[in-house]
Design a protein around this motif. Structure first.
Motif, PDB file in Angstrom:
ATOM      1  N   ALA A   1       0.813  -1.221   0.000  1.00 24.07           N
ATOM      2  CA  ALA A   1       0.000   0.000   0.000  1.00 24.07           C
ATOM      3  C   ALA A   1       0.846   1.270   0.000  1.00 24.07           C
ATOM      4  O   ALA A   1       0.304   2.380  -0.061  1.00 24.07           O
ATOM      5  N   GLY A   2       2.170   1.109   0.110  1.00 24.18           N
ATOM      6  CA  GLY A   2       3.049   2.271   0.121  1.00 24.18           C
ATOM      7  C   GLY A   2       3.005   3.062   1.409  1.00 24.18           C
ATOM      8  O   GLY A   2       3.299   4.258   1.416  1.00 24.18           O
ATOM      9  N   ILE A   3       2.645   2.392   2.514  1.00 18.65           N
ATOM     10  CA  ILE A   3       2.556   3.066   3.813  1.00 18.65           C
ATOM     11  C   ILE A   3       3.801   2.729   4.636  1.00 18.65           C
ATOM     12  O   ILE A   3       4.082   1.556   4.885  1.00 18.65           O
ATOM     13  N   PRO A   4       4.565   3.728   5.062  1.00 24.46           N
ATOM     14  CA  PRO A   4       5.767   3.468   5.853  1.00 24.46           C
ATOM     15  C   PRO A   4       5.428   3.018   7.271  1.00 24.46           C
ATOM     16  O   PRO A   4       4.324   3.256   7.776  1.00 24.46           O
ATOM     17  N   TYR A   5       6.404   2.388   7.892  1.00 22.18           N
ATOM     18  CA  TYR A   5       6.232   1.900   9.258  1.00 22.18           C
ATOM     19  C   TYR A   5       7.572   1.911   9.973  1.00 22.18           C
ATOM     20  O   TYR A   5       8.635   2.018   9.358  1.00 22.18           O
ATOM     21  N   ALA A   6       7.503   1.822  11.292  1.00 21.25           N
ATOM     22  CA  ALA A   6       8.699   1.806  12.123  1.00 21.25           C
ATOM     23  C   ALA A   6       8.417   0.988  13.371  1.00 21.25           C
ATOM     24  O   ALA A   6       7.265   0.644  13.664  1.00 21.25           O
ATOM     25  N   VAL A   7       9.472   0.682  14.109  1.00 18.42           N
ATOM     26  CA  VAL A   7       9.365  -0.026  15.384  1.00 18.42           C
ATOM     27  C   VAL A   7       9.765   0.925  16.495  1.00 18.42           C
ATOM     28  O   VAL A   7      10.770   1.631  16.388  1.00 18.42           O
ATOM     29  N   CYS A   8       8.979   0.943  17.563  1.00 19.95           N
ATOM     30  CA  CYS A   8       9.230   1.814  18.715  1.00 19.95           C
ATOM     31  C   CYS A   8       9.125   0.977  19.982  1.00 19.95           C
ATOM     32  O   CYS A   8       8.021   0.561  20.358  1.00 19.95           O
ATOM     33  N   SER A   9      10.239   0.743  20.656  1.00 18.84           N
ATOM     34  CA  SER A   9      10.269  -0.203  21.776  1.00 18.84           C
ATOM     35  C   SER A   9      10.887   0.408  23.022  1.00 18.84           C
ATOM     36  O   SER A   9      11.712   1.324  22.937  1.00 18.84           O
ATOM     37  N   ASN A  10      10.504  -0.122  24.170  1.00 19.24           N
ATOM     38  CA  ASN A  10      11.194   0.198  25.422  1.00 19.24           C
ATOM     39  C   ASN A  10      12.469  -0.623  25.570  1.00 19.24           C
ATOM     40  O   ASN A  10      13.259  -0.383  26.481  1.00 19.24           O
ATOM     41  N   GLY A  11      12.664  -1.613  24.706  1.00 18.94           N
ATOM     42  CA  GLY A  11      13.855  -2.450  24.774  1.00 18.94           C
ATOM     43  C   GLY A  11      15.047  -1.791  24.119  1.00 18.94           C
ATOM     44  O   GLY A  11      14.906  -0.845  23.329  1.00 18.94           O
ATOM     45  N   PRO A  12      16.257  -2.285  24.408  1.00 15.67           N
ATOM     46  CA  PRO A  12      17.466  -1.701  23.824  1.00 15.67           C
ATOM     47  C   PRO A  12      17.655  -2.118  22.367  1.00 15.67           C
ATOM     48  O   PRO A  12      17.129  -3.131  21.909  1.00 15.67           O
ATOM     49  N   HIS A  13      18.445  -1.332  21.648  1.00 15.60           N
ATOM     50  CA  HIS A  13      18.738  -1.653  20.252  1.00 15.60           C
ATOM     51  C   HIS A  13      19.396  -3.028  20.121  1.00 15.60           C
ATOM     52  O   HIS A  13      19.123  -3.758  19.160  1.00 15.60           O
ATOM     53  N   ALA A  14      20.274  -3.369  21.072  1.00 15.68           N
ATOM     54  CA  ALA A  14      20.982  -4.644  20.983  1.00 15.68           C
ATOM     55  C   ALA A  14      20.010  -5.821  20.988  1.00 15.68           C
ATOM     56  O   ALA A  14      20.207  -6.811  20.270  1.00 15.68           O
ATOM     57  N   LYS A  15      18.964  -5.715  21.781  1.00 17.92           N
ATOM     58  CA  LYS A  15      17.970  -6.781  21.830  1.00 17.92           C
ATOM     59  C   LYS A  15      17.187  -6.844  20.520  1.00 17.92           C
ATOM     60  O   LYS A  15      16.964  -7.925  19.961  1.00 17.92           O
ATOM     61  N   MET A  16      16.766  -5.686  19.997  1.00 16.91           N
ATOM     62  CA  MET A  16      15.992  -5.693  18.751  1.00 16.91           C
ATOM     63  C   MET A  16      16.823  -6.176  17.576  1.00 16.91           C
ATOM     64  O   MET A  16      16.301  -6.821  16.657  1.00 16.91           O
ATOM     65  N   GLU A  17      18.114  -5.888  17.597  1.00 15.01           N
ATOM     66  CA  GLU A  17      18.974  -6.385  16.516  1.00 15.01           C
ATOM     67  C   GLU A  17      18.937  -7.907  16.470  1.00 15.01           C
ATOM     68  O   GLU A  17      18.880  -8.517  15.392  1.00 15.01           O
ATOM     69  N   ILE A  18      18.936  -8.535  17.637  1.00 15.57           N
ATOM     70  CA  ILE A  18      18.888  -9.996  17.705  1.00 15.57           C
ATOM     71  C   ILE A  18      17.529 -10.520  17.260  1.00 15.57           C
ATOM     72  O   ILE A  18      17.429 -11.392  16.390  1.00 15.57           O
ATOM     73  N   THR A  19      16.460  -9.994  17.839  1.00 14.30           N
ATOM     74  CA  THR A  19      15.136 -10.561  17.579  1.00 14.30           C
ATOM     75  C   THR A  19      14.651 -10.264  16.172  1.00 14.30           C
ATOM     76  O   THR A  19      14.138 -11.153  15.483  1.00 14.30           O
ATOM     77  N   LEU A  20      14.828  -9.033  15.725  1.00 14.01           N
ATOM     78  CA  LEU A  20      14.345  -8.673  14.397  1.00 14.01           C
ATOM     79  C   LEU A  20      15.159  -9.351  13.300  1.00 14.01           C
ATOM     80  O   LEU A  20      14.626  -9.743  12.261  1.00 14.01           O
ATOM     81  N   THR A  21      16.454  -9.514  13.542  1.00 15.41           N
ATOM     82  CA  THR A  21      17.291 -10.213  12.558  1.00 15.41           C
ATOM     83  C   THR A  21      16.902 -11.674  12.463  1.00 15.41           C
ATOM     84  O   THR A  21      16.735 -12.216  11.355  1.00 15.41           O
ATOM     85  N   ARG A  22      16.750 -12.328  13.599  1.00 14.57           N
ATOM     86  CA  ARG A  22      16.393 -13.747  13.573  1.00 14.57           C
ATOM     87  C   ARG A  22      15.046 -13.965  12.889  1.00 14.57           C
ATOM     88  O   ARG A  22      14.845 -14.977  12.206  1.00 14.57           O
ATOM     89  N   CYS A  23      14.133 -13.016  13.055  1.00  8.88           N
ATOM     90  CA  CYS A  23      12.802 -13.154  12.457  1.00  8.88           C
ATOM     91  C   CYS A  23      12.742 -12.640  11.018  1.00  8.88           C
ATOM     92  O   CYS A  23      11.668 -12.644  10.403  1.00  8.88           O
ATOM     93  N   GLY A  24      13.878 -12.184  10.484  1.00  3.08           N
ATOM     94  CA  GLY A  24      13.921 -11.754   9.097  1.00  3.08           C
ATOM     95  C   GLY A  24      13.294 -10.399   8.828  1.00  3.08           C
ATOM     96  O   GLY A  24      12.901 -10.109   7.689  1.00  3.08           O
ATOM     97  N   ILE A  25      13.196  -9.560   9.859  1.00  5.83           N
ATOM     98  CA  ILE A  25      12.507  -8.277   9.728  1.00  5.83           C
ATOM     99  C   ILE A  25      13.477  -7.100   9.749  1.00  5.83           C
ATOM    100  O   ILE A  25      13.158  -6.015   9.271  1.00  5.83           O
ATOM    101  N   ALA A  26      14.668  -7.285  10.288  1.00 11.79           N
ATOM    102  CA  ALA A  26      15.574  -6.162  10.553  1.00 11.79           C
ATOM    103  C   ALA A  26      15.894  -5.357   9.300  1.00 11.79           C
ATOM    104  O   ALA A  26      15.882  -4.117   9.335  1.00 11.79           O
TER     105      ALA A  26
END
Length: 217
Positions: free
Chosen positions: A100-125
């Motif tokens: 649909a051409g709609i941008p998105y982002a992730v906004c978390s209370n967690g640290p970047h280091a944690k999101m790098e692990i989880t989002l990468t493993r899930c193929g989203i990073a």
């Protein structure tokens, strides 16, 4: 109304990390003198910060090392790197937003280091590169609106034209405080905790494109 920007919480919304981290916390705190149930850990953790968990746990009688936050993150990262999976329907929802051409982002209370692990493993990073926000990036964590307001400002989109997807009362309050339409994801959260805060609640991430007014593919 279809939003101009969609802002996702990370844990429990895009990545199914909370069962892993909750189980770890039950074990870790028990070894430090605090017996807590799975439900109590959810109350302590979901939507908050690990530093906040440490403060609460100490207040309840846990004997935590001075560097416990660093220690628990190290254990958490090791487990998440091998166990975390994407929330069912999350990838499809991102695909629908892309179509649909709609941008998105992730906004978390967690640290970047944690999101790098989880989002990468899930193929989203890779598809979120440059659009990953942490409480580390702003003065105040959720329930303050800071992280959501920063993401919207960076995208040049007014808060009123943004939608937030959250699974915790703390995060939902942050979305509402930011002046954004807030959708509560209740797959693993009691709907009664989110319904009074959110504009809508839903329990299947595959329903999100419809809630956002996107045409089903």
């Amino acid at each position: 109304m279809t939003p101009d920007l969609v802002l996702f919480d990370c844990d429990g919304v895009l990545v199914d990390s909370e069962p892993v981290t909750n189980a770890l916390l039950v074990e870790n705190l028990a070894a430090r003198g605090l017996q807590v149930s799975h439900d109590r850990v959810i109350d302590l953790l979901v939507g908050g910060t690990i530093a906040g968990v440490a403060k609460t746990a100490r207040g309840l009688g846990a004997t935590l090392e001075d560097n416990w936050v660093d220690l628990i993150y190290a254990e958490m990262f090791a487990r998440l790197a091998t166990e975390v999976t994407a929330i069912p329907g999350a990838i499809e929802s991102l695909d629908a937003l892309d179509a649909a051409g709609i941008p998105y982002a992730v906004c978390s209370n967690g640290p970047h280091a944690k999101m790098e692990i989880t989002l990468t493993r899930c193929g989203i990073a890779s598809r979120l590169a440059g659009r990953i926000y942490s409480c580390e990036d702003v003065p105040n964590p959720k329930p303050a609106p800071d992280v959501y307001l920063k993401a919207a400002a960076d995208a040049g989109i007014a808060p009123a034209n943004c939608a937030v997807v959250e699974d915790s009362p703390s995060g939902a309050r942050a979305g509402k405080a930011a002046g954004m339409r807030t959708l509560g994801f209740t797959a693993d959260t009691d709907p009664t905790r989110l319904t009074p805060i959110c504009d809508d609640v839903f329990d299947d991430m595959r329903a999100l494109p419809g809630l956002l007014g996107l045409t089903s593919k």
